[in-house]
Design an enzyme around this catalytic site. Structure first.
Site, PDB file in Angstrom:
ATOM      1  N   GLU A  12      -0.016  -8.794  -2.075  1.00 26.75           N
ATOM      2  CA  GLU A  12      -1.367  -8.986  -1.552  1.00 26.75           C
ATOM      3  C   GLU A  12      -1.685 -10.441  -1.239  1.00 26.75           C
ATOM      4  OE1 GLU A  12      -3.667  -5.216  -3.626  1.00 26.75           O
ATOM      5  OE2 GLU A  12      -3.377  -7.041  -4.817  1.00 26.75           O
ATOM      6  N   ASP A 197      -4.799   4.008   0.471  1.00 22.63           N
ATOM      7  CA  ASP A 197      -4.642   5.416   0.090  1.00 22.63           C
ATOM      8  C   ASP A 197      -6.018   6.044  -0.027  1.00 22.63           C
ATOM      9  OD1 ASP A 197      -5.508   5.463  -2.960  1.00 22.63           O
ATOM     10  OD2 ASP A 197      -4.297   3.662  -2.655  1.00 22.63           O
TER      11      ASP A 197
END
Length: 229
Positions: A12, A197
């Site tokens: 990230e 997701d």
């Protein structure tokens, strides 16, 4: 101005770290703070580790050592609001814990004693994030982001969180802890995350597959913000 950026995982923060000139590295417990310049701006980039405690430890170290003027939390999230899809952006107006419960003593669900029920994001930072995301052609939803020490991967868990927090847009594992530390130190913050997701039974497979896309999308937005701050 020095801009603080927080991401939990190496994936990230990698894009931003690799763009950093004159980079230095400081390790505090499990956290790593990279300092340098991105596009000529002073940046302190924290890789905190996963979960609320790691995020709080790292953010406290970031604020004490690097002393940023604001904090942007970047990375991935599970999208639970209607219409969100992988790669879309969620921006916080507020953050709450979905796994804290002191309601027996009269507090709101998610509220901890001596703290507000919700940690409000800095409106100027949130407005800027939304403006840049829309200019980049990204699909954006703005609102409540909920945090807890669980990877949400079932419809039952989503249903419970939505029952407690009907306006929730995204779920993840660090943002509210980061927000609580920023609140304590009176440092403005915002959360800008990309959906990896849907928080359902397929979430773990989706997360593994789409984390790189989420990291790319959220990093692009943060870069746009750096240029304007």
């Amino acid at each position: 101005m020095k801009i603080g950026i927080v991401g939990a995982m190496a994936q990230e923060v990698e894009i931003l770290k690799n763009l950093m000139a004159d980079r230095t590295e400081t390790r505090v417990a499990s956290a790593v703070i990279f300092e340098g310049k991105i596009n000529g701006k002073d940046v302190a980039l924290l890789q905190s580790g996963i979960g609320k405690v790691a995020a709080a430890i790292g953010t406290t170290a970031l604020l004490q050592l690097a002393k940023p003027d604001c904090v942007i939390n970047t990375g991935s999230a599970g999208g639970v609001a209607k219409g969100l899809k992988v790669g879309d952006i969620v921006i916080s107006d507020e953050t709450r814990y979905h796994d804290a419960d002191v309601t027996a003593f009269g507090y709101e669900k998610g509220q901890l004693p001596a703290n507000p029920a919700a940690f409000l994001s800095d409106k100027k930072l949130a407005d800027l994030a939304q403006e840049i995301a829309e200019k980049q052609g990204q699909s954006v939803k703005r609102g409540l982001i909920c945090s807890g020490d669980s990877f949400i991967n079932s419809e039952d868990k989503i249903a419970q969180i939505k029952a407690d927090f009907p306006n929730v847009t995204g779920v993840e594992m660090e943002a509210t802890a980061i927000a609580q530390v920023c609140y304590a130190f009176n440092v403005p913050f915002v959360v800008v995350r990309a959906i990896s997701d849907g928080g359902d039974g397929k979430a773990s497979m989706s997360f593994e597959e789409f984390l790189p896309l989420a990291a790319k999308q959220s990093s692009a937005l943060v870069l746009g913000m750096i240029d304007r701050l």
